[in-house]
Design a protein around this motif. Structure first.
Motif, PDB file in Angstrom:
ATOM      1  N   LYS A  84      -0.578  -9.167   6.891  1.00 52.04           N
ATOM      2  CA  LYS A  84      -0.765  -7.729   7.084  1.00 52.04           C
ATOM      3  C   LYS A  84      -1.409  -7.062   5.878  1.00 52.04           C
ATOM      4  O   LYS A  84      -2.062  -6.022   6.008  1.00 52.04           O
ATOM      5  N   LYS A  85      -1.250  -7.644   4.695  1.00 55.79           N
ATOM      6  CA  LYS A  85      -1.839  -7.076   3.482  1.00 55.79           C
ATOM      7  C   LYS A  85      -3.318  -7.423   3.346  1.00 55.79           C
ATOM      8  O   LYS A  85      -4.021  -6.822   2.540  1.00 55.79           O
ATOM      9  N   ASN A  86      -3.769  -8.390   4.107  1.00 50.77           N
ATOM     10  CA  ASN A  86      -5.148  -8.857   4.013  1.00 50.77           C
ATOM     11  C   ASN A  86      -6.055  -7.988   4.885  1.00 50.77           C
ATOM     12  O   ASN A  86      -5.945  -8.012   6.108  1.00 50.77           O
ATOM     13  N   PRO A  87      -6.973  -7.190   4.292  1.00 48.47           N
ATOM     14  CA  PRO A  87      -7.830  -6.305   5.088  1.00 48.47           C
ATOM     15  C   PRO A  87      -8.722  -7.041   6.068  1.00 48.47           C
ATOM     16  O   PRO A  87      -9.118  -6.490   7.092  1.00 48.47           O
ATOM     17  N   GLY A  90      -6.900  -7.339   9.384  1.00 44.75           N
ATOM     18  CA  GLY A  90      -6.286  -6.109   9.856  1.00 44.75           C
ATOM     19  C   GLY A  90      -6.423  -5.859  11.343  1.00 44.75           C
ATOM     20  O   GLY A  90      -5.616  -5.130  11.923  1.00 44.75           O
ATOM     21  N   PRO A 142     -11.988  -6.064  12.345  1.00 43.62           N
ATOM     22  CA  PRO A 142     -12.579  -5.332  11.227  1.00 43.62           C
ATOM     23  C   PRO A 142     -14.087  -5.497  11.189  1.00 43.62           C
ATOM     24  O   PRO A 142     -14.615  -6.585  11.376  1.00 43.62           O
ATOM     25  N   GLU A 146     -15.631  -1.105   7.906  1.00 41.72           N
ATOM     26  CA  GLU A 146     -14.228  -0.993   7.560  1.00 41.72           C
ATOM     27  C   GLU A 146     -13.911  -1.768   6.297  1.00 41.72           C
ATOM     28  O   GLU A 146     -13.142  -1.326   5.444  1.00 41.72           O
ATOM     29  N   LEU A 147     -14.512  -2.947   6.152  1.00 39.16           N
ATOM     30  CA  LEU A 147     -14.274  -3.751   4.961  1.00 39.16           C
ATOM     31  C   LEU A 147     -14.785  -3.043   3.718  1.00 39.16           C
ATOM     32  O   LEU A 147     -14.172  -3.098   2.662  1.00 39.16           O
ATOM     33  N   LYS A 150     -12.302  -0.638   2.331  1.00 36.36           N
ATOM     34  CA  LYS A 150     -11.126  -1.227   1.698  1.00 36.36           C
ATOM     35  C   LYS A 150     -11.484  -1.889   0.376  1.00 36.36           C
ATOM     36  O   LYS A 150     -10.725  -1.822  -0.589  1.00 36.36           O
ATOM     37  N   ASN A 298     -11.496 -15.286   2.790  1.00 36.94           N
ATOM     38  CA  ASN A 298     -11.007 -14.992   1.446  1.00 36.94           C
ATOM     39  C   ASN A 298     -11.727 -15.783   0.367  1.00 36.94           C
ATOM     40  O   ASN A 298     -11.896 -15.318  -0.753  1.00 36.94           O
TER      41      ASN A 298
END
Length: 362
Positions: A84-87, A90, A142, A146-147, A150, A298
């Protein structure tokens, strides 16, 4: 505990979605009905590989839905929290399934903002209907826009670098203006179309901007890229797909285009991008949209946390060499984004001019 990663497509229900199913306790109970309703494919993963599996995906290959079982040790809580913390993840729908009785887990799932939580026993028909609803009304993957929102908060161009960019690009544009006029006239005389080629590129923090070059190809060359995939320098014979595209002996290039590419004169209009702040004199090359979308895992997002540049490590270290692999290029980009400095930029600039004289092989 072994986890079952199940990729399924909701063909019969009329809802298309890629699903990853992680768990073993409810596998026999669920997969039988899922197989009868949908086309299901599955492979095994360990609990410690779930995040690795997701992090290796790009926007094009991310699963739409994660069905994850709540293991009795409660390790699923940390896994879901990290996801959930990883954009980049999302937009993924997360549903937790529990074969164990724990009154606190549902509250924890709600606090983590998962899309639903099921305690065994539950009708598989209800789960399928719920997933169909979530896909239709809640699934939003996403986008690059959107990225950028963030990622950008974590990166700011240093004042020294921006000051140098303004001075260097401004002076270069004034000094090179006669060359701009000559090259522009040659391009216009050889073929129809605009002298300056403008395309959308993805730079720092996944921001999209207009990227300028002298036109070196015939008109509508972008529409022919699909027909030339077999000539791509970075194509992987096994995977058949690559994030980068570099055509060997590109037949779309004009005669003047070959010359300005060999001498890198075609890149000079990007001095305008540097002056406007879209790019820096030194950095990682901004990528076309279709390439950037392949680099949203990532492992490779680091390259977008550094400045986008007119020249960089790739240009001075491996340019023009046919044994340059896609992974090597991405590693160079990641290294620069994590280690750039004033002195490294100076070294790269000093080595850029000799690099321009290399014989181009691709």
């Amino acid at each position: 505990m072994l986890l079952e990663s199940t990729l399924s497509t909701f063909n019969r229900s009329g809802v298309n979605a890629r699903i990853v199913y992680a768990g073993s306790e409810l596998k026999d109970y669920l997969l039988k009905d899922l197989n009868s309703a949908y086309e299901v494919h599955h492979t095994e993963l360990s609990i410690h590989n779930i995040e690795t599996f997701l992090n290796d995906q790009s926007l094009l290959t991310l699963p739409d839905i994660l069905l994850i079982e709540a293991d009795f040790k409660g390790e699923w809580i940390q896994i879901v929290s990290n996801i959930k913390k990883n954009p980049l993840l999302g937009g993924m729908i997360i549903v937790v399934l529990s074969a164990f009785v724990n009154k606190q887990w549902k509250k924890k799932a709600i606090s983590l903002k998962v899309h639903d939580f099921y305690n065994y026993p539950f009708p598989t028909e209800d789960l399928c209907e719920r997933l169909s609803f979530l896909v239709k009304f809640k699934l939003i993957k996403p986008t690059l826009t959107e990225l950028s929102g963030k990622v950008d908060v974590r990166y700011r161009l240093p004042a020294y670098k921006r000051t140098f960019d303004i001075i260097a690009s401004g002076l270069a544009l004034v000094v090179l203006s006669p060359l701009f006029l000559i090259v522009g006239a040659c391009i216009a005389l050889e073929s129809k179309g605009p002298v300056i080629y403008k395309s959308k590129r993805v730079g720092t923090g996944y921001k999209v901007f207009d990227f300028y070059k002298f036109r070196s190809m015939r008109m509508n060359a972008d529409k022919e890229i699909g027909l030339l995939s077999s000539l791509n320098q970075y194509t992987d014979a096994e995977k058949g797909k690559s994030a980068f595209i570099k055509i060997k002996g590109d037949p779309r290039i004009t005669r003047i285009g070959k010359f300005i590419r060999m001498t890198s004169i075609d890149e000079l209009p990007q001095l305008l991008n540097v002056l406007m702040g879209d790019m820096s004199m030194v950095g990682n090359r901004p990528l076309p949209l279709y390439e950037a979308e392949m680099l949203t895992s990532n492992e490779w997002t680091t390259r977008f946390l550094g400045p986008a540049g007119l020249t960089g490590l790739w240009q001075i270290s491996r340019r023009g060499k046919e044994d340059m692999s896609e992974r090597e290029r991405k590693k160079l980009d990641n290294f620069y984004a994590s280690n750039y400095s004033f002195w490294l930029d100076l070294k790269i600039l000093m080595k850029t001019f000799p690099a321009l004289l290399q014989k181009e092989k691709v």
